[in-house]
Design a protein around this motif. Structure first.
Motif, PDB file in Angstrom:
ATOM      1  N   ILE A 198       0.839  -1.203   0.000  1.00 46.91           N
ATOM      2  CA  ILE A 198       0.000   0.000   0.000  1.00 46.91           C
ATOM      3  C   ILE A 198       0.873   1.251   0.000  1.00 46.91           C
ATOM      4  O   ILE A 198       0.640   2.198  -0.763  1.00 46.91           O
ATOM      5  N   LEU A 199       1.887   1.259   0.842  1.00 45.62           N
ATOM      6  CA  LEU A 199       2.763   2.424   0.941  1.00 45.62           C
ATOM      7  C   LEU A 199       3.555   2.659  -0.339  1.00 45.62           C
ATOM      8  O   LEU A 199       3.881   3.802  -0.676  1.00 45.62           O
ATOM      9  N   SER A 200       3.873   1.601  -1.052  1.00 42.37           N
ATOM     10  CA  SER A 200       4.682   1.749  -2.270  1.00 42.37           C
ATOM     11  C   SER A 200       3.848   2.033  -3.511  1.00 42.37           C
ATOM     12  O   SER A 200       4.392   2.471  -4.532  1.00 42.37           O
ATOM     13  N   SER A 201       2.531   1.803  -3.466  1.00 41.40           N
ATOM     14  CA  SER A 201       1.702   1.945  -4.667  1.00 41.40           C
ATOM     15  C   SER A 201       1.740   3.360  -5.227  1.00 41.40           C
ATOM     16  O   SER A 201       1.662   3.557  -6.444  1.00 41.40           O
ATOM     17  N   PHE A 202       1.862   4.350  -4.352  1.00 38.82           N
ATOM     18  CA  PHE A 202       1.947   5.740  -4.792  1.00 38.82           C
ATOM     19  C   PHE A 202       3.128   5.939  -5.734  1.00 38.82           C
ATOM     20  O   PHE A 202       3.028   6.644  -6.748  1.00 38.82           O
ATOM     21  N   PHE A 203       4.254   5.313  -5.419  1.00 40.97           N
ATOM     22  CA  PHE A 203       5.483   5.571  -6.152  1.00 40.97           C
ATOM     23  C   PHE A 203       5.506   4.900  -7.513  1.00 40.97           C
ATOM     24  O   PHE A 203       6.247   5.322  -8.401  1.00 40.97           O
ATOM     25  N   TYR A 204       4.699   3.846  -7.696  1.00 40.91           N
ATOM     26  CA  TYR A 204       4.600   3.249  -9.032  1.00 40.91           C
ATOM     27  C   TYR A 204       4.052   4.277 -10.023  1.00 40.91           C
ATOM     28  O   TYR A 204       4.559   4.411 -11.138  1.00 40.91           O
ATOM     29  N   GLY A 205       2.994   4.986  -9.633  1.00 38.70           N
ATOM     30  CA  GLY A 205       2.461   6.027 -10.507  1.00 38.70           C
ATOM     31  C   GLY A 205       3.409   7.196 -10.657  1.00 38.70           C
ATOM     32  O   GLY A 205       3.560   7.762 -11.748  1.00 38.70           O
ATOM     33  N   TYR A 206       4.080   7.538  -9.583  1.00 36.09           N
ATOM     34  CA  TYR A 206       4.984   8.690  -9.589  1.00 36.09           C
ATOM     35  C   TYR A 206       6.138   8.511 -10.568  1.00 36.09           C
ATOM     36  O   TYR A 206       6.485   9.423 -11.324  1.00 36.09           O
ATOM     37  N   VAL A 207       6.737   7.320 -10.587  1.00 34.84           N
ATOM     38  CA  VAL A 207       7.904   7.120 -11.447  1.00 34.84           C
ATOM     39  C   VAL A 207       7.518   7.040 -12.919  1.00 34.84           C
ATOM     40  O   VAL A 207       8.322   7.395 -13.798  1.00 34.84           O
ATOM     41  N   LEU A 208       6.298   6.600 -13.228  1.00 33.65           N
ATOM     42  CA  LEU A 208       5.899   6.451 -14.622  1.00 33.65           C
ATOM     43  C   LEU A 208       5.815   7.786 -15.357  1.00 33.65           C
ATOM     44  O   LEU A 208       6.002   7.839 -16.572  1.00 33.65           O
ATOM     45  N   THR A 209       5.527   8.861 -14.632  1.00 31.01           N
ATOM     46  CA  THR A 209       5.293  10.147 -15.289  1.00 31.01           C
ATOM     47  C   THR A 209       6.488  11.090 -15.230  1.00 31.01           C
ATOM     48  O   THR A 209       6.394  12.223 -15.702  1.00 31.01           O
ATOM     49  N   GLN A 210       7.611  10.659 -14.666  1.00 29.60           N
ATOM     50  CA  GLN A 210       8.765  11.541 -14.538  1.00 29.60           C
ATOM     51  C   GLN A 210       9.285  11.999 -15.904  1.00 29.60           C
ATOM     52  O   GLN A 210       9.289  13.191 -16.212  1.00 29.60           O
ATOM     53  N   ILE A 211       9.738  11.071 -16.712  1.00 26.99           N
ATOM     54  CA  ILE A 211      10.341  11.419 -18.003  1.00 26.99           C
ATOM     55  C   ILE A 211       9.307  11.968 -18.991  1.00 26.99           C
ATOM     56  O   ILE A 211       9.552  12.984 -19.651  1.00 26.99           O
ATOM     57  N   PRO A 212       8.109  11.341 -19.138  1.00 23.85           N
ATOM     58  CA  PRO A 212       7.126  11.904 -20.073  1.00 23.85           C
ATOM     59  C   PRO A 212       6.746  13.350 -19.769  1.00 23.85           C
ATOM     60  O   PRO A 212       6.683  14.189 -20.678  1.00 23.85           O
ATOM     61  N   PHE A 213       6.501  13.665 -18.489  1.00 24.36           N
ATOM     62  CA  PHE A 213       6.140  15.043 -18.161  1.00 24.36           C
ATOM     63  C   PHE A 213       7.318  15.990 -18.359  1.00 24.36           C
ATOM     64  O   PHE A 213       7.123  17.155 -18.698  1.00 24.36           O
ATOM     65  N   GLY A 214       8.533  15.521 -18.139  1.00 27.07           N
ATOM     66  CA  GLY A 214       9.695  16.365 -18.392  1.00 27.07           C
ATOM     67  C   GLY A 214       9.790  16.753 -19.853  1.00 27.07           C
ATOM     68  O   GLY A 214      10.098  17.898 -20.191  1.00 27.07           O
ATOM     69  N   ILE A 215       9.502  15.806 -20.757  1.00 27.21           N
ATOM     70  CA  ILE A 215       9.546  16.088 -22.189  1.00 27.21           C
ATOM     71  C   ILE A 215       8.385  16.979 -22.613  1.00 27.21           C
ATOM     72  O   ILE A 215       8.550  17.961 -23.345  1.00 27.21           O
ATOM     73  N   LEU A 216       7.176  16.652 -22.130  1.00 24.65           N
ATOM     74  CA  LEU A 216       5.996  17.426 -22.512  1.00 24.65           C
ATOM     75  C   LEU A 216       6.055  18.856 -21.990  1.00 24.65           C
ATOM     76  O   LEU A 216       5.654  19.804 -22.671  1.00 24.65           O
ATOM     77  N   ALA A 217       6.548  19.025 -20.767  1.00 26.07           N
ATOM     78  CA  ALA A 217       6.628  20.366 -20.188  1.00 26.07           C
ATOM     79  C   ALA A 217       7.579  21.242 -20.970  1.00 26.07           C
ATOM     80  O   ALA A 217       7.362  22.452 -21.123  1.00 26.07           O
ATOM     81  N   LYS A 218       8.656  20.659 -21.476  1.00 28.83           N
ATOM     82  CA  LYS A 218       9.602  21.440 -22.258  1.00 28.83           C
ATOM     83  C   LYS A 218       8.995  21.902 -23.577  1.00 28.83           C
ATOM     84  O   LYS A 218       9.291  22.985 -24.069  1.00 28.83           O
ATOM     85  N   LYS A 219       8.089  21.093 -24.124  1.00 29.86           N
ATOM     86  CA  LYS A 219       7.490  21.416 -25.411  1.00 29.86           C
ATOM     87  C   LYS A 219       6.263  22.306 -25.288  1.00 29.86           C
ATOM     88  O   LYS A 219       6.067  23.237 -26.075  1.00 29.86           O
ATOM     89  N   TYR A 220       5.415  22.046 -24.266  1.00 24.12           N
ATOM     90  CA  TYR A 220       4.132  22.741 -24.177  1.00 24.12           C
ATOM     91  C   TYR A 220       4.018  23.689 -22.983  1.00 24.12           C
ATOM     92  O   TYR A 220       2.978  24.309 -22.801  1.00 24.12           O
ATOM     93  N   GLY A 221       5.038  23.797 -22.168  1.00 29.22           N
ATOM     94  CA  GLY A 221       4.947  24.626 -20.973  1.00 29.22           C
ATOM     95  C   GLY A 221       4.665  23.789 -19.738  1.00 29.22           C
ATOM     96  O   GLY A 221       4.124  22.681 -19.827  1.00 29.22           O
ATOM     97  N   SER A 222       5.024  24.331 -18.592  1.00 29.64           N
ATOM     98  CA  SER A 222       4.996  23.565 -17.351  1.00 29.64           C
ATOM     99  C   SER A 222       3.783  23.835 -16.472  1.00 29.64           C
ATOM    100  O   SER A 222       3.395  22.988 -15.669  1.00 29.64           O
ATOM    101  N   LEU A 223       3.214  25.021 -16.578  1.00 32.68           N
ATOM    102  CA  LEU A 223       2.221  25.482 -15.611  1.00 32.68           C
ATOM    103  C   LEU A 223       1.029  24.540 -15.487  1.00 32.68           C
ATOM    104  O   LEU A 223       0.684  24.098 -14.393  1.00 32.68           O
ATOM    105  N   ARG A 224       0.397  24.227 -16.606  1.00 37.58           N
ATOM    106  CA  ARG A 224      -0.831  23.427 -16.553  1.00 37.58           C
ATOM    107  C   ARG A 224      -0.549  21.977 -16.160  1.00 37.58           C
ATOM    108  O   ARG A 224      -1.349  21.358 -15.460  1.00 37.58           O
ATOM    109  N   PHE A 225       0.568  21.432 -16.610  1.00 32.60           N
ATOM    110  CA  PHE A 225       0.906  20.070 -16.198  1.00 32.60           C
ATOM    111  C   PHE A 225       1.055  19.986 -14.691  1.00 32.60           C
ATOM    112  O   PHE A 225       0.577  19.045 -14.054  1.00 32.60           O
ATOM    113  N   LEU A 226       1.713  20.985 -14.107  1.00 29.94           N
ATOM    114  CA  LEU A 226       1.914  20.990 -12.664  1.00 29.94           C
ATOM    115  C   LEU A 226       0.603  21.239 -11.930  1.00 29.94           C
ATOM    116  O   LEU A 226       0.254  20.518 -10.985  1.00 29.94           O
TER     117      LEU A 226
END
Length: 529
Positions: free
Chosen positions: A110-138
């Motif tokens: 249960i305690l680790s389930s949060f981090f499975y979702g967290y790690v999946l979006t690290q690189i994709p959001f980094g790429i998307l934020a650079k292309k489309y802006g960071s504000l709305r993603f955050l």
């Protein structure tokens, strides 16, 4: 040098903006507007609150699960609390036996389930934020995180372990943008001469959120509504939702699109950040990075830190209750003390690191290794020492507080080292190391939960194994960093523009040769990622 509109038009493209140490920049810094509370300070404050909210959502389950579990139902002949000390003067708090018969192994999942979702979006959001802006993603990511906090009680009661894991997984997905997008917004809003202290202030929100979350979660679990523990998620869900809406309404992507910012401040920020044209980033040198030992040094240091840190952050409340036998109310308060120490010492250590570099008594490489050794050997040694303190509750808590406090050295150690190696690709390197480090971190509560679930073994001995493993990981990874780490800029971070430096510098010994765009040749590069 006037602000170039062409630079503004290019700043959202897939390139890095270089800030040179040139004369016009110093003039811009001297002419900065004198305002008590400038717009960029408000942006910094909102990002600080966002980081605090993110860590509240990350850590509140660690305290809540202590109140959620029905300890009586899962004993099945074992003693849920450690009785090896024979010390009965501190009462065991069974006043709030929870609703769910989840053993230690299930609690780890249960305690680790949060981090499975967290790690999946690290690189994709980094790429998307650079292309489309960071504000709305955050903003929208944190809004999803906050809204789903309201569903945690329902998911646990109606869906059991896997329903709860699903909701926590989605919360982790929503929190994925927090690091890459915060970094990108700081790069657009904060001039280079303010970036160190503003960045430190924002990322200090991580410890601040932990400090707030643990004691307040303990109080809500004991005195809150709807059975106590659900109120943790309702209250923090409201706070997170309010912040997300306010962030989307009042914060803007950069100064140029802000409708009410003072024109002098806008000019000051733009001149400082975009005083030269945008240089298109060359292709990422994947092969060179894969072969780079200094990169692996950062990667292993990051992974070792996350494993040890997540072990403490997710399991310390349980250890405080099971072994040290503190009440639920004091559990959250005392569990937050190590992170208060980390918050304070991280700022103090960063000042020492800056002095070591600026005094020129230590090289950049030596400074990073010395400070990082404090940040990783300190908690490693403390965990080993705490595993031998036995029944001395005050000494155990003191050692853990000092050890986690010294962990603050990593912010001036490996965590800033990406920029030393490659100013142009630091964001990409951070996305990789942060993703893999969080994968290592999510293993920590699973390993701890399985190690302390065997009723046939003394509980204190099982916790000793948990501490020894985390200490071993800290020390081994810190040693690998000390052997292979570097503070030198790597050869593969050498774009074509830099190759002109020797020729340009040779043309004049007194006056800097101007580049084709009118700027002075680069002497120091700082990139935004």
């Amino acid at each position: 040098m006037p602000f170039r509109r062409s630079s503004l038009n290019h700043r959202h493209r897939d390139g890095h903006v270089l800030v040179w140490n040139q004369r016009h920049l110093h003039e811009a810094l001297e002419e900065q507007p004198q305002r008590c509370f400038a717009t960029r300070y408000f942006v910094t404050f909102m990002l600080f609150l966002g980081m605090a909210n993110a860590y509240v959502m990350r850590t509140n389950m660690s305290v809540a699960i202590v109140a959620m579990v029905n300890h009586t139902a899962i004993k099945t002949g074992e003693e849920e609390y450690d009785d090896e000390c024979g010390d009965r003067d501190i009462p065991i708090d069974d006043s709030q036996d929870g609703e769910f018969p989840w053993n230690s192994a299930l609690q780890g999942y249960i305690l680790s389930s949060f981090f499975y979702g967290y790690v999946l979006t690290q690189i994709p959001f980094g790429i998307l934020a650079k292309k489309y802006g960071s504000l709305r993603f955050l903003g929208y990511g944190m809004l999803i995180n906050s809204v789903f906090a309201f569903l945690v009680p329902v998911a646990a009661r109606e869906g059991g372990v896997w329903g709860l894991c699903g909701v926590r997984f989605i919360q982790g997905l929503g929190e994925g943008p927090i690091v890459p997008c915060t970094h990108a917004l700081l790069a657009k809003w904060i001039p280079p001469n303010e970036r160190s202290r503003m960045g430190a202030a924002v990322y200090a929100g991580a410890q601040f959120g932990t400090i707030i979350s643990m004691p307040l979660s303990g109080l809500l679990a004991e005195y809150g509504f709807d059975g106590g523990w659900p109120s943790i998620f309702y209250v923090f869900g409201v706070v997170g939702t309010v912040w997300s809406i306010a962030f989307l309404m009042f914060v803007h992507e950069d100064p140029s699109v802000h409708p009410t910012i003072d024109e002098r401040e806008k000019k000051y920020i733009n001149d400082a950040l975009w005083g030269t044209d945008v240089v298109k980033s060359p292709p990422i040198p994947f092969k060179a990075i894969i072969k780079s030992l200094p990169f692996y040094a950062i990667l292993f240091a990051h992974m070792g830190h996350n494993y040890g840190y997540e072990t403490l952050m997710t399991e310390l409340p349980t250890y405080m209750k099971q072994v040290l036998r503190f009440s639920l109310k004091s559990n959250g308060l005392l569990s937050s003390l190590p992170y208060l120490a980390m918050w304070l010492l991280s700022m103090f250590i960063s000042v020492i690191a800056d002095w070591m570099i600026s005094s020129k008594r230590f090289s950049l490489t030596a400074t990073r290794k010395i400070i990082n050794s404090i940040g990783q050997y300190g908690p490693g040694i403390a965990l080993i020492a705490a595993s031998y303190t036995g029944c001395d509750r005050a000494l155990t808590l003191a050692i853990l507080t000092i050890g986690v406090g010294l962990n603050g050295g990593i912010y001036s150690g490996f965590k800033i080292n990406h920029l030393d190696l490659t100013p142009r690709f630091a964001g990409f390197l951070m996305a990789i190391t942060n993703c893999l480090a969080n994968l290592a971190g999510l293993l920590a509560p699973i390993a701890a939960g399985n190690l302390i679930s065997d009723p046939s073994k003394p509980m204190m001995g099982q916790w000793q194994i948990v501490f020894f493993i985390a200490a071993f990981v800290y020390i081994i990874c810190g040693t690998f960093y000390n052997i292979f780490g570097s503070g030198e800029r790597q050869f593969w971070d050498n774009p074509e523009d830099d190759e002109q430096k020797p020729a340009l510098q040779a043309t004049s010994s007194t006056t800097p040769q101007r580049l084709s765009n009118g700027a002075a040749p680069p002497t120091q590069a700082i990139t935004s990622s």
